[in-house]
Design a protein around this motif. Structure first.
Motif: not given
Length: 80
Positions: A7-9, A14-16, A45-46, A52-55
């Motif tokens: 899921a983290v991957a 999706q971010v970059d 930045r990615s 931040r999104t993951t945590l």
């Protein structure tokens, strides 16, 4: 215990799509204090956005990681 690494991957993908993710351990592996979970490379930045999104914004990784040790204990106590 490592849990939720796929899921983290996906969050980082999706971010970059240029972000490179290399898992250092298998999903479900037992960890020690010195184990690295992932190695990330890509635009700063990615990587920060994905981190931040993951945590913070996603309940996937913290929930999976906190649920997996008690689940493993229960399963290991089950006969057969």
């Amino acid at each position: 215990m490592a849990a939720g690494l796929p899921a983290v991957a996906e969050v980082f993908a999706q971010v970059d799509p240029k972000a490179e993710i290399e898992a250092s351990v298998a999903d479900g592996a037992r960890l020690t204090d010195s184990d690295a979970l992932l190695r990330l490379s890509g635009p700063a930045r990615s990587l920060i956005t994905g981190e931040r999104t993951t945590l913070n914004a996603s309940p996937i990784w913290p929930t999976a990681s906190s649920c997996s040790p008690p689940t493993r204990r229960c399963v290991s106590r089950r006969p057969g």
